[in-house]
Design an enzyme around this catalytic site. Sequence first.
Site, PDB file in Angstrom:
ATOM      1  N   HIS A 136       0.830  -1.203   0.000  1.00  0.00           N
ATOM      2  CA  HIS A 136       0.000   0.000   0.000  1.00  0.00           C
ATOM      3  C   HIS A 136       0.869   1.259   0.000  1.00  0.00           C
ATOM      4  O   HIS A 136       0.446   2.315  -0.460  1.00  0.00           O
ATOM      5  CB  HIS A 136      -0.914   0.045   1.233  1.00  0.00           C
ATOM      6  CG  HIS A 136      -2.000  -0.982   1.222  1.00  0.00           C
ATOM      7  ND1 HIS A 136      -1.806  -2.276   1.658  1.00  0.00           N
ATOM      8  CD2 HIS A 136      -3.296  -0.915   0.810  1.00  0.00           C
ATOM      9  CE1 HIS A 136      -2.949  -2.951   1.533  1.00  0.00           C
ATOM     10  NE2 HIS A 136      -3.856  -2.154   1.020  1.00  0.00           N
ATOM     11  N   ASP A 149      -4.928  -5.821  -7.849  1.00  0.00           N
ATOM     12  CA  ASP A 149      -5.118  -5.179  -6.557  1.00  0.00           C
ATOM     13  C   ASP A 149      -5.428  -3.701  -6.841  1.00  0.00           C
ATOM     14  O   ASP A 149      -5.417  -3.271  -7.996  1.00  0.00           O
ATOM     15  CB  ASP A 149      -3.852  -5.328  -5.708  1.00  0.00           C
ATOM     16  CG  ASP A 149      -4.139  -5.360  -4.218  1.00  0.00           C
ATOM     17  OD1 ASP A 149      -5.226  -4.910  -3.809  1.00  0.00           O
ATOM     18  OD2 ASP A 149      -3.279  -5.827  -3.452  1.00  0.00           O
TER      19      ASP A 149
END
Length: 254
Positions: free
Chosen positions: A155, A229
């Site tokens: 992330h 993702d």
Amino acid sequence: WLADMIRKQGIGGVIFFQGEPERQAEMINYFRKIAKVPPFVVTDGEWGLGMRLSGIEKFPWQLTLGAIQDDSLIYRMGAAVAGQFRRAGVNINLAPVADLNNNPANPVINFRSFGEDPEKSTQKALMYMKGLQDNGIISVAKHFPGHGDTEIDSHFDLPVIRKSKKDLNAVELIPFKYLIDCGVTGIMPGHLSLPLIDSVENLPATISYRILTEILRNELSFKGLVLSDAMNMKGITEYTAPGEAEVSALKAGI
């Protein structure tokens, strides 16, 4: 704005990350009503809809399930999660996590993994996958080819995994290979750089033709959905421009 995109641009899928279940159901019904082709609806619900929506009981984390001796209980949990999803109008669950918990310094996988043992983790991931798919929900195993042995959260940056194909085959790829052989419908690659597999510098697996097409599609014979993702994670945005990243992902095999 979103309804306008669905109406005019033929958006194929919508993902929900937070909110109230009643409000989400209203939105899903509306989106399907206005679409020429109803979009897929996706939720990242590793421990059920309660992971994302308020007022819904959460199921245990996968690491807790890793301690269960009777894997049929995990199948029953998968079936129960599927019941939640069907009732809420959701088609796809971004689960199970097939990554192995083989790096104690990992900041993002750890409790989301079934454990560090490839064989045991594979069987538990299979039970969760079958519980979902036997009950009408598309299951997506993640994060190919394995996000467990990293010390960086994708992330926030791009993890680099310096493992050879032989190393991956011996450990990380075991769950993915087995789930593919057993009919998992979807695979999600991670925003992971594997320089010993694809030598292009700072190239996430998400946009690697070598990883997604040559290995996942051709070598492992995966015929299902390959879903990325989140494309706003820094594991991909730090090294690839918006717009270019999405095109590169499609070319790679997403």
